[in-house]
Design an enzyme around this catalytic site. Structure first.
Site, PDB file in Angstrom:
ATOM      1  N   ASP A  40      -2.382   4.608  19.708  1.00 32.79           N
ATOM      2  CA  ASP A  40      -3.728   4.263  19.249  1.00 32.79           C
ATOM      3  C   ASP A  40      -4.574   5.518  19.001  1.00 32.79           C
ATOM      4  OD1 ASP A  40      -6.414   3.276  19.141  1.00 32.79           O
ATOM      5  OD2 ASP A  40      -5.748   1.485  20.208  1.00 32.79           O
TER       6      ASP A  40
ATOM      7  N   ASP B 197      -5.834  -2.172   8.685  1.00 30.03           N
ATOM      8  CA  ASP B 197      -5.615  -3.624   8.810  1.00 30.03           C
ATOM      9  C   ASP B 197      -6.956  -4.348   8.666  1.00 30.03           C
ATOM     10  OD1 ASP B 197      -2.810  -3.482   9.428  1.00 30.03           O
ATOM     11  OD2 ASP B 197      -3.385  -2.687  11.394  1.00 30.03           O
TER      12      ASP B 197
ATOM     13  N   ARG C  84       1.886   3.358   0.730  1.00 26.64           N
ATOM     14  CA  ARG C  84       2.776   2.219   0.501  1.00 26.64           C
ATOM     15  C   ARG C  84       1.967   0.925   0.312  1.00 26.64           C
ATOM     16  NH1 ARG C  84       7.915   0.965   4.214  1.00 26.64           N
ATOM     17  NH2 ARG C  84       8.368   3.075   3.583  1.00 26.64           N
TER      18      ARG C  84
HETATM   19  C1  LIG Z   1      -2.181  -1.907   6.674  1.00 26.53           C
HETATM   20  S1  LIG Z   1      -1.365  -0.585   7.405  1.00 26.53           S
HETATM   21  C2  LIG Z   1      -1.624   0.772   6.256  1.00 26.53           C
HETATM   22  C3  LIG Z   1      -0.676   1.904   6.466  1.00 26.53           C
HETATM   23  C4  LIG Z   1      -0.859   3.091   5.526  1.00 26.53           C
HETATM   24  N1  LIG Z   1      -2.128   3.741   5.746  1.00 26.53           N
HETATM   25  C5  LIG Z   1      -0.733   2.660   4.082  1.00 26.53           C
HETATM   26  O1  LIG Z   1      -1.783   2.628   3.386  1.00 26.53           O
HETATM   27  O2  LIG Z   1       0.393   2.372   3.642  1.00 26.53           O
HETATM   28  C6  LIG Z   1      -2.472  -0.126   8.720  1.00 26.53           C
HETATM   29  C7  LIG Z   1      -1.812   0.791   9.717  1.00 26.53           C
HETATM   30  O3  LIG Z   1      -2.779   1.160  10.695  1.00 26.53           O
HETATM   31  C8  LIG Z   1      -2.104   1.238  11.936  1.00 26.53           C
HETATM   32  N2  LIG Z   1      -3.128   1.102  12.994  1.00 26.53           N
HETATM   33  C9  LIG Z   1      -3.795  -0.018  13.328  1.00 26.53           C
HETATM   34  N3  LIG Z   1      -4.617   0.232  14.373  1.00 26.53           N
HETATM   35  C10 LIG Z   1      -4.453   1.535  14.684  1.00 26.53           C
HETATM   36  C11 LIG Z   1      -4.998   2.370  15.679  1.00 26.53           C
HETATM   37  N4  LIG Z   1      -5.889   1.903  16.575  1.00 26.53           N
HETATM   38  N5  LIG Z   1      -4.611   3.675  15.724  1.00 26.53           N
HETATM   39  C12 LIG Z   1      -3.713   4.141  14.830  1.00 26.53           C
HETATM   40  N6  LIG Z   1      -3.156   3.394  13.871  1.00 26.53           N
HETATM   41  C13 LIG Z   1      -3.515   2.104  13.797  1.00 26.53           C
HETATM   42  C14 LIG Z   1      -1.119   0.102  11.897  1.00 26.53           C
HETATM   43  O4  LIG Z   1      -0.066   0.245  12.828  1.00 26.53           O
HETATM   44  C15 LIG Z   1      -0.650   0.141  10.454  1.00 26.53           C
HETATM   45  O5  LIG Z   1       0.497   0.924  10.287  1.00 26.53           O
END
Ligand SMILES: C[S@@+](CC[C@H](N)C(=O)[O-])C[C@H]1O[C@@H](n2cnc3c(N)ncnc32)[C@H](O)[C@@H]1O
Length: 229
Positions: free
Chosen positions: A110, A132, A207
């Site tokens: 996190d 997300d 992606r």
């Molecule tokens: C919808 S995906 C987008 C991934 C990438 N940025 C892309 O555009 O392809 C959102 C990502 O944020 C990560 N994520 C969510 N909450 C997070 C947190 N508190 N700290 C770090 N990463 C987080 C998730 O695991 C996920 O891989």
């Protein structure tokens, strides 16, 4: 010991091939940021790399395509990437090995726990790309862009630092804009529609962005500057 938050996303996907799992394990040993101390010195993470000036942070790097491309283009910048989804971290480790990148460190968890340990004004750029959207109203409080997390970002970003966000979820875009404009630490850098309709020239599509564009969805790019304290 810092307080750990509850992370609501996915940590594991498909089982990794043994060679990928081994690469992940080895990468985590050498590239993970140790956040057991109350404060870390981000420049110390790149000791021995040479020529590192600014430190940039990517929160939720997914498979790390954008992070690896930025790091390859800017060997003078030290990058810290945060991502709790281990299959994504494994993908990044493979990219780091293949390209021989020396200027990336990883927090495979996190981002908020890492942010707690960063000194004030220590980060010059932060990317939060396609976070997300947690679209159900009862889950909105899980969104990365929140008052609490903006307070944390305002603390760690240097004066004049850039905060870059992107999303294809228009309700979340409105939410991000509302929350960030409400926060007096940030100024929206936007002179016209081109600024929010076009991906910055120095960035690869992520992606998630590619998936959204393939479906015909629009993406919005938001750039903010940390105001002077
Ligand atoms: C919808 S995906 C987008 C991934 C990438 N940025 C892309 O555009 O392809 C959102 C990502 O944020 C990560 N994520 C969510 N909450 C997070 C947190 N508190 N700290 C770090 N990463 C987080 C998730 O695991 C996920 O891989």
């Amino acid at each position: 010991m810092n307080q750990r938050r509850i992370f609501h996303g996915r940590r594991y996907g498909r089982r990794l091939r043994p060679s990928r799992a081994q690469q992940l394990k080895a990468g985590l040993v050498t590239l993970s940021v140790d956040i057991s101390a109350p404060t870390i010195d981000p420049h110390a993470l790149f000791e021995g790399v040479g020529g590192i000036g600014e430190i940039w942070l990517e929160i939720g790097f997914g498979g790390g395509e954008h992070l690896a491309a930025q790091a390859a283009a800017r060997p003078d910048v030290g990058f810290i990437g945060c991502e709790p989804f281990m299959n994504g971290v494994a993908r990044l480790m493979s990219d780091i090995d293949a390209r021989g990148l020396k200027n990336i460190r990883v927090h495979p968890d996190d981002a908020r726990d890492l942010m707690d340990t960063l000194p004030d004004a220590s980060i010059s750029r932060c990317f939060i790309l396609f976070p997300d959207p947690w679209p159900k109203r009862r889950h909105n409080n899980r969104r990365m862009v929140s008052r609490e997390n903006l307070d944390g970002l305002a603390r760690i970003l240097a004066n004049g630092a850039t905060l870059r966000l992107a999303s294809d979820h228009m309700e979340y875009v409105r939410w991000m804009l509302g929350h960030i404009l409400d926060h007096n630490a940030f100024e929206w850098r936007c002179q016209g529609p081109k600024d929010w309709r076009q991906r910055p020239a120095d960035a690869l599509p992520t992606r998630y962005e590619e998936k959204a564009l393939a479906k015909g969805d629009s993406c919005v790019y938001l750039h903010f500057q940390r105001r002077k304290r």
